[in-house]
Enzyme design. Structure first.
Site, PDB file in Angstrom:
ATOM      1  N   SER A 133     115.413  72.069 -23.047  1.00 47.59           N
ATOM      2  CA  SER A 133     116.047  70.815 -23.445  1.00 47.59           C
ATOM      3  C   SER A 133     116.622  70.187 -22.197  1.00 47.59           C
ATOM      4  CB  SER A 133     117.156  71.088 -24.466  1.00 47.59           C
ATOM      5  OG  SER A 133     118.013  69.970 -24.596  1.00 47.59           O
ATOM      6  N   TYR A 146     124.968  75.614 -27.071  1.00 48.43           N
ATOM      7  CA  TYR A 146     123.556  75.212 -26.998  1.00 48.43           C
ATOM      8  C   TYR A 146     123.126  75.006 -25.549  1.00 48.43           C
ATOM      9  CZ  TYR A 146     119.312  72.471 -27.696  1.00 48.43           C
ATOM     10  OH  TYR A 146     118.009  72.014 -27.657  1.00 48.43           O
TER      11      TYR A 146
END
Length: 232
Positions: A133, A146
């Site tokens: 990501s 995350y």
């Protein structure tokens, strides 16, 4: 390079980016095992759904054996796409949520890669793609857990590519910006919208990396929406 006849495993294949990767690989003549907790609606003779929890080493080992039995042992593509994120400040984060993100997003890559690498070394070829990501390159406020998992994916991917290149195995880490998927369903601060990238476009980048010349190694591949917040 043609992908016809190759065998791939795609984790997190039930929806979003993973589902689109499966669809596009099938159009290229790849035999695909979709590893996820829930099935999708794909009915193709070259597609095999296997229910698996990538955070569980026994589940992964069982899924790998099933894949080899049903699609053949020459599994030379792995797309580590399974992952999820939970938002929240550090002092309000529940440990179970924190641990689950690391179990799926980080440990899952270890279990799946650990399963496929020995055969890839034997074949003297293979390609492992880790879907990270943009949070794996840039810190994100409110997403410490995350972002931490995705920074781990970056470091793991870089070490893997250096370890495996001499065995003819490519490792590519892809860093998508915001994508219009169900990822944001449980994140109140962000709503998925059409200004985000389409999952099929991220999937096409995965296929592009897989189709590169045998001596061409894409290590990092960052993709972002052109106008994430356009002015009207």
């Amino acid at each position: 390079m043609s992908l016809e006849g190759r065998v791939a495993i795609v984790t997190g294949a039930s929806k979003g980016i993973g589902l689109e990767i499966v669809k596009q690989l099938l159009t290229k003549g790849v035999k695909v095992a979709g590893w996820s907790r829930t099935d999708n609606d794909i009915t193709d003779p070259n597609y095999l759904f296997i229910s698996v929890d990538v955070s569980d080493p026994e589940s992964v080992a069982h899924a790998y054996r099933q894949t080899a039995e049903m699609l053949g042992e020459n599994i030379d593509i792995l797309v580590n796409n399974a992952g999820f994120g939970i938002a929240g400040p550090m002092d309000e984060m529940v440990f179970e949520d924190w641990k689950r993100m690391f179990d799926v997003n980080v440990h899952g890559i270890f279990f799946t890669s650990n399963a496929v690498i020995p055969k890839m070394k034997e074949l003297d070829r293979g390609h492992i793609i880790n879907i990270s990501s943009i949070a794996g390159r840039n810190p994100v406020k409110g997403f410490a857990g995350y972002a931490g998992t995705k920074h781990a994916v970056t470091g793991i991917s870089h070490s893997m590519f250096m370890e495996l290149r001499d065995f003819g195995i490519k490792v590519t880490c892809i860093y998508p910006g915001s994508v219009n998927t169900n990822f944001f369903d449980d994140i109140d601060a962000v709503t998925a919208n059409e200004n985000m990238m389409r999952p099929e476009d991220v999937a096409s980048s995965v296929v592009h990396c897989l189709e590169t010349h045998p001596n061409y190694l894409p290590v990092d591949f960052e993709v972002r929406p052109l106008r994430p917040n356009p002015t009207k």
